[in-house]
Design an enzyme around this catalytic site. Sequence first.
Site, PDB file in Angstrom:
ATOM      1  N   ASP A 136       0.879  -1.179   0.034  1.00 52.23           N
ATOM      2  CA  ASP A 136      -0.126   0.102  -0.058  1.00 52.23           C
ATOM      3  C   ASP A 136       0.744   1.213  -0.076  1.00 52.23           C
ATOM      4  OD1 ASP A 136      -2.176   1.666   0.023  1.00 52.23           O
ATOM      5  OD2 ASP A 136      -3.256   0.708   1.597  1.00 52.23           O
TER       6      ASP A 136
HETATM    7  C1  BGC Z   1      -4.972   3.388   0.052  1.00 56.31           C
HETATM    8  C2  BGC Z   1      -5.018   2.250  -1.027  1.00 56.31           C
HETATM    9  C3  BGC Z   1      -4.849   2.899  -2.491  1.00 56.31           C
HETATM   10  C4  BGC Z   1      -3.718   3.709  -2.375  1.00 56.31           C
HETATM   11  C5  BGC Z   1      -3.348   4.209  -3.865  1.00 56.31           C
HETATM   12  C6  BGC Z   1      -3.629   3.940  -0.001  1.00 56.31           C
HETATM   13  O1  BGC Z   1      -3.671   5.292   0.657  1.00 56.31           O
HETATM   14  O2  BGC Z   1      -4.923   2.908   1.285  1.00 56.31           O
HETATM   15  O3  BGC Z   1      -6.267   1.672  -0.938  1.00 56.31           O
HETATM   16  O4  BGC Z   1      -5.034   1.828  -3.345  1.00 56.31           O
HETATM   17  O5  BGC Z   1      -3.424   4.574  -1.318  1.00 56.31           O
HETATM   18  O6  BGC Z   1      -4.068   5.490  -4.181  1.00 56.31           O
END
Ligand code: BGC
Length: 796
Positions: free
Chosen positions: A321
């Site tokens: 993530d």
């Molecule tokens: C979120 C994810 C997301 C990623 C990219 C993160 O902060 O937890 O769900 O896919 O950002 O935007």
Amino acid sequence: MPPAVRDVLISRSYSRRFPPSFRLLTLAAFVAAGILLVLSPAVLFCQSSGTVDARAGGVADRSLDARVESILKQMTLEEKVGQLVQYSAGQPTGPGTGRSDYEDMIARGQIGSLFNVVDPHQINSYQHIAVEKSRLHIPLLFGLDVIHGFKTEFPIPLGLASTWDPSIVEKASRVAAMEASADGIRWTFSPMVDIARDARWGRMAEGAGEDTLLGSAMAAAYVKGYQGPRLDAPDSIAACAKHYVGYGAAEAGRDYNSTEISEHTLRQFYLPPFHAAVDAGAASVMSAFNSLNGVPSTANPFTLKQILRKEWGFRGLVVSDWDAVGELIPHGIAADGAAAARKAFLAGVDMDMVSSAYHDHLQHIVSSGQATQEELDEAVRHVLRVKLALGLFEHPFVDEAAAPKALFHPESLAVAQAAAERSFVLLKNDASPAGKPLLPFDGTLHKVAAVGPLGDDPSYPNGAPPAAGPRPALPAVLAQRLGEGNVSRFKGTGILDGTDADIAAAVQGAQKADLVILTLGEDPGMSGEAASRANLGLPGRQQELLEAIVHTGKPVVLVLFSGRPLTVPWAFEHVSAVIAAWFPGSAAAPALVRTLFGDANPSGRLVVSWPRSVGQEPLYYNALHTGRPPDDIDLTRPPSDIVTKYVSRYMDEQNSPQFPFGYGGSYTSFTYGATALSTRQLSADALNRSLKAEAGTAMTAEADVTNSGSRSGEEVVQLYIQLRGTSTAQPVRALKGFQRIALAPGEKRRVRFELKPEAFAIWNDHNQFAAEPAQLKIWISPDSAHGSPAEAEILP
Ligand code: BGC
């Protein structure tokens, strides 16, 4: 920034803040036929890797391996590490890295993927550098959070799940894939398949709610829709099951917080939706932010290597993530970026989203022998396999002129409308003093006041400019129905603020109308990521507005917009009709108006238990038996004796939810006959033999369901089981099947469920998935709290 780019960015950030979310072949057949949907938990709980989807062109397709190896052989250490590095090159969706020198890095082969770039021209220009200037011409993979649609917006995933209709979810994700891929995006960070048992957690909005079986069905449907029949078709995009794993169990519902989940609970409740996504062919999995039993999920070899790779045979790509690799430092398990990169990499994270730790340290980690060449090669294989499976080497560029034509097809909007209509949950529709329910409106209705902060554009309630494309506003659609002069509009309050004068104006407006449609709820930014709430009531002065409008004595229909259930007991006591509309997307207004006027009959069902008060959270229907279950709780009297006091209960609140999981009303009524079983005795031995052989139906359960009202309607028939006498405590009820059926007035249907052996198996005290001797109750019922069970037993 050109306006088109800005629109898309706005749309994307809306998606993000708003988020907004067997056997596979069996499921596919059921969905396609639109009939019986009995999800065999073979996939849900299967521990062998033999069930991985090996469709041609998918990540499990071994015919890609030779090409992967031939590219790998030519790569330098720097180029290999480059494939494992990802940056955001558009609107940041987390704390930034400050880096922006992507063009030079791409030319050197130092970047494998970019995301948050949404302009096809920009995508092509980065891709030209990768394909034409980098030594090995390896294309970039462009990703984005396409969560509930790209430009055509569908209901948020919680709403989509409330349809209990995997086929509409698959259609919605197909549309999302067609639109996003036309823009050059070939990878979505979706579906979010985290089990969410706590409404304080804002990301409940992005998933399918609290149930494992339903969540697994939705996970598979999303993957199939995004990835289509072949991943290398130009309109397919790679799915990413996130956030692996346990992220939804954040302590106290506070986003990014730690989780403690026993292996029993992890295996039986939290992991199966990921397994279902993997078995449906998901090309990627995202490692989560949270620590799980003390080990951050982005550095957890047990979940990433042992379970995902070894037990499930996953061959796709694991991406971290946002900055989750770098966050191993604040987690306190890495002293610096080098240690963070080493821990994440060795645990099984292939690609580092944004943190730069792999870019900065992985070459040294490998050259100094802290990780092996083979481990590096394996991670690179996962990335190359996804790129090859997507056909990116053959078709790296997007046709910029074609992109706009793919958006907002009438059929796509029709899917959005059908999904929205099925997602609405009718929570209450009491008889009015005139003796009939308020909904649907009848022909006598003339003047309506649309009151509330969410009344103009419920799909986009914070007033942000809508994405280009049709998105009619609620008052306008009401006016088409009732005539211009018959619809008045009063904001009443903002979502978070409001003035006495505005409330007074709304009250005056209400007094002049025959009926008030009151649209209240959350700002979209109040659910989704980083949007945990400690209070789940109506924000701002909306409760005041609600009470003032109800005190006018006019009939009120309350439409709640939110990314989670809201605790509004006063409304449930004093308002006769209440609809939970979630955030319905592009077709919000027409779907709502058709529902209010009875062209569409509500058939959404809750996928989360609706709390009475926030103190009940985490609240979920499939809680384990306790040693001291309470009988009926009488809150009007203090517990008077030992029997009513020393039980698992609150002194000041019911244990039961306001509305149970699976609940939802209709403009017609359905009655259920007794549940009949094909056998009253099963054998644990026989079940376990069939489990191993992955074969057979262990039992069928049937019940008559009758439309006993006067309108056609759709019912979601649910099957629950309860096991007692097992080695580990089991849920008081667990969903094991559901079917959405349409019945004409007076029509009766015998609904039949085939229960596979897996339906009766549990994660036991030997850390195995197996059937055990037990007493069994089985309900075929309209929700998780009603119905009378049939009884049976599992003998040794
Ligand atoms: C979120 C994810 C997301 C990623 C990219 C993160 O902060 O937890 O769900 O896919 O950002 O935007």
